[in-house]
Design an enzyme around this catalytic site. Structure first.
Site, mmCIF file in Angstrom:
data_model
loop_
_atom_site.group_PDB
_atom_site.id
_atom_site.type_symbol
_atom_site.label_atom_id
_atom_site.label_comp_id
_atom_site.label_asym_id
_atom_site.label_seq_id
_atom_site.Cartn_x
_atom_site.Cartn_y
_atom_site.Cartn_z
ATOM 1 N N HIS A 136 0.796 -1.228 0.000
ATOM 2 C CA HIS A 136 0.000 0.000 0.000
ATOM 3 C C HIS A 136 0.833 1.285 0.000
ATOM 4 C CE1 HIS A 136 -3.485 -2.364 0.122
ATOM 5 N NE2 HIS A 136 -3.709 -2.439 1.418
ATOM 6 N N HIS A 211 -9.816 2.062 0.341
ATOM 7 C CA HIS A 211 -9.736 0.963 1.314
ATOM 8 C C HIS A 211 -10.743 1.109 2.453
ATOM 9 C CE1 HIS A 211 -8.022 -2.325 3.580
ATOM 10 N NE2 HIS A 211 -6.977 -2.432 2.757
ATOM 11 N N GLU A 346 -11.683 -3.522 -3.027
ATOM 12 C CA GLU A 346 -10.714 -2.557 -3.535
ATOM 13 C C GLU A 346 -10.466 -2.763 -5.037
ATOM 14 O OE1 GLU A 346 -7.186 -2.902 -0.812
ATOM 15 O OE2 GLU A 346 -8.523 -4.368 0.106
#
Length: 381
Positions: A136, A211, A346
């Protein structure tokens, strides 16, 4: 209230926030935007939170810190509004103990194997922050920076908030100065639409996503949520949750959601892939052309009747069943977030794409513009 306005977040005062709130408090108003201060980061940077509301009363609260969707109020089948995303009541929770609640993820969403990739013959090393892998965007990804407000205004498409961030060349190991905009729109059909764009001055890799942790019941576990996924294949992972490069048919596996099934009926299956993920934490290959807006998933919750549809232009969808929630986090209103107390949906490019030539490219070149649209649309059965 003037239907369009702009303001300097750093200069936003409590008095102004109260005045804006007071001027926008009528439920009958078609499209409302309400900003207020939401604390400061450790280095003293002010953070604001914006409240967007449509004509049906659906409400989204979005922070300048991390572009985080802090709250999302949607009606159930009886018309009662409830918050369907996990998070905190104050900024401190997001600063100290947040598993990416509601965050805008970048520069690269999901995992990159061993924090390494090669681009244009040059090797790049990223921070390893998830076992042996990069996750991420790194130690300080886009979820942990304060975004600038470009505009906050009512439009024919609904109330909109546009944020921007400039990621300098070399930030978290990624090449190129990346200029990113994130446009949030609360649509008249009860959708939260996200439009991401980005440009670069040097070849780089980009994979942005959102997210939010969803619980359509508002609390408890998500085992009774029923899921449909528009996908015939998925990308299996190794024991470190890195994709192997294979595109595996879902037929005959616990990953076949082409016919709707409850999460509880699949998440504890005796399957190697389920064991690797500690449940569901995988990417599905979505059945619509890259760049064309199409349906990724539909999630329904029988008690409240709430339905979430996920639409995107992206080739993949990471579906995560809250396997790392463990009951230690006390969120909004002091609520304890239990094991498998939410799901994440996502839309994105496939994990570890820079290291797999058979996956759709995530390379962005100078002169090109990256586009990514995600819509979370709510209704009731």
């Amino acid at each position: 209230m003037n239907p369009t306005y702009k303001l300097n977040v750093a200069g936003l005062t409590a008095g102004l926030a109260v005045a804006l709130f007071s001027g926008c408090a009528t439920h009958e108003s078609a499209s409302l935007i309400q900003p207020e201060p939401f604390g400061k980061t450790a280095d003293g940077t002010p953070v604001a939170i914006y409240t967007l509301r449509n004509a049906h009363g659906m409400t989204a609260r979005i922070m300048t810190y991390g572009g985080i969707v802090q709250s999302l109020l949607v009606p159930d089948k009886s018309g009662n509004f409830g918050d369907v995303v996990l998070g905190y009541d104050t900024l401190d929770g997001y600063l100290t103990n947040s598993p990416y609640f509601g965050a805008l993820i970048g520069r690269y969403g999901n995992r990159i194997a061993k924090g390494h990739f090669t681009l244009d013959g040059k090797s790049y090393t990223l921070a390893v922050n998830n076992g042996p892998n990069a996750l991420h965007g790194g130690i300080k990804g886009f979820d942990k920076v304060v975004w600038q407000v470009v505009r906050a205004e009512n439009t024919a498409q609904g109330p909109q908030l546009e944020l921007s961030y400039v990621s300098p060349d070399g930030e978290e190991g990624y090449p190129g100065t990346l200029k990113v905009t994130a446009l949030y729109t609360l649509t008249p059909d009860n959708g939260l639409r996200l439009d991401y764009t980005a440009t670069t001055d040097k070849d780089t890799v980009v994979n942005l996503t959102q997210h939010s942790y969803f619980n359509l019941a508002g609390h408890g576990d998500i085992l009774g949520h029923e899921v449909y996924l528009n996908a015939d294949t998925f990308t299996p992972v190794d024991s470190t949750l890195i994709t192997t490069g294979e595109l595996r048919p879902v037929a005959g596996t616990p990953f076949d959601f082409r016919t709707p099934a409850t999460i509880g009926s699949r998440v504890n299956a005796q399957d190697e892939q389920i064991k690797f993920g500690g449940g569901i934490d995988h990417n599905w290959v979505i059945n619509h052309p890259l760049g064309e807006l199409g349906l990724d998933a539909r999630v329904s919750e029988p008690t409240t009747g709430r339905v979430l549809e996920v639409w995107s232009t992206e080739p993949g969808l990471q579906f995560y069943s809250g396997n790392f929630l463990d009951g230690t986090i006390h969120g909004k209103g002091g609520q304890v977030y239990p094991y498998r107390g939410a799901i994440a949906m996502e839309p994105q490019h496939y994990p570890d794409s820079p290291n797999h030539d058979n996956f759709p490219s995530v390379v962005l070149h100078p002169g090109e513009t990256y586009h990514n649209t995600i819509i979370y649309r709510f209704s009731v059965n």
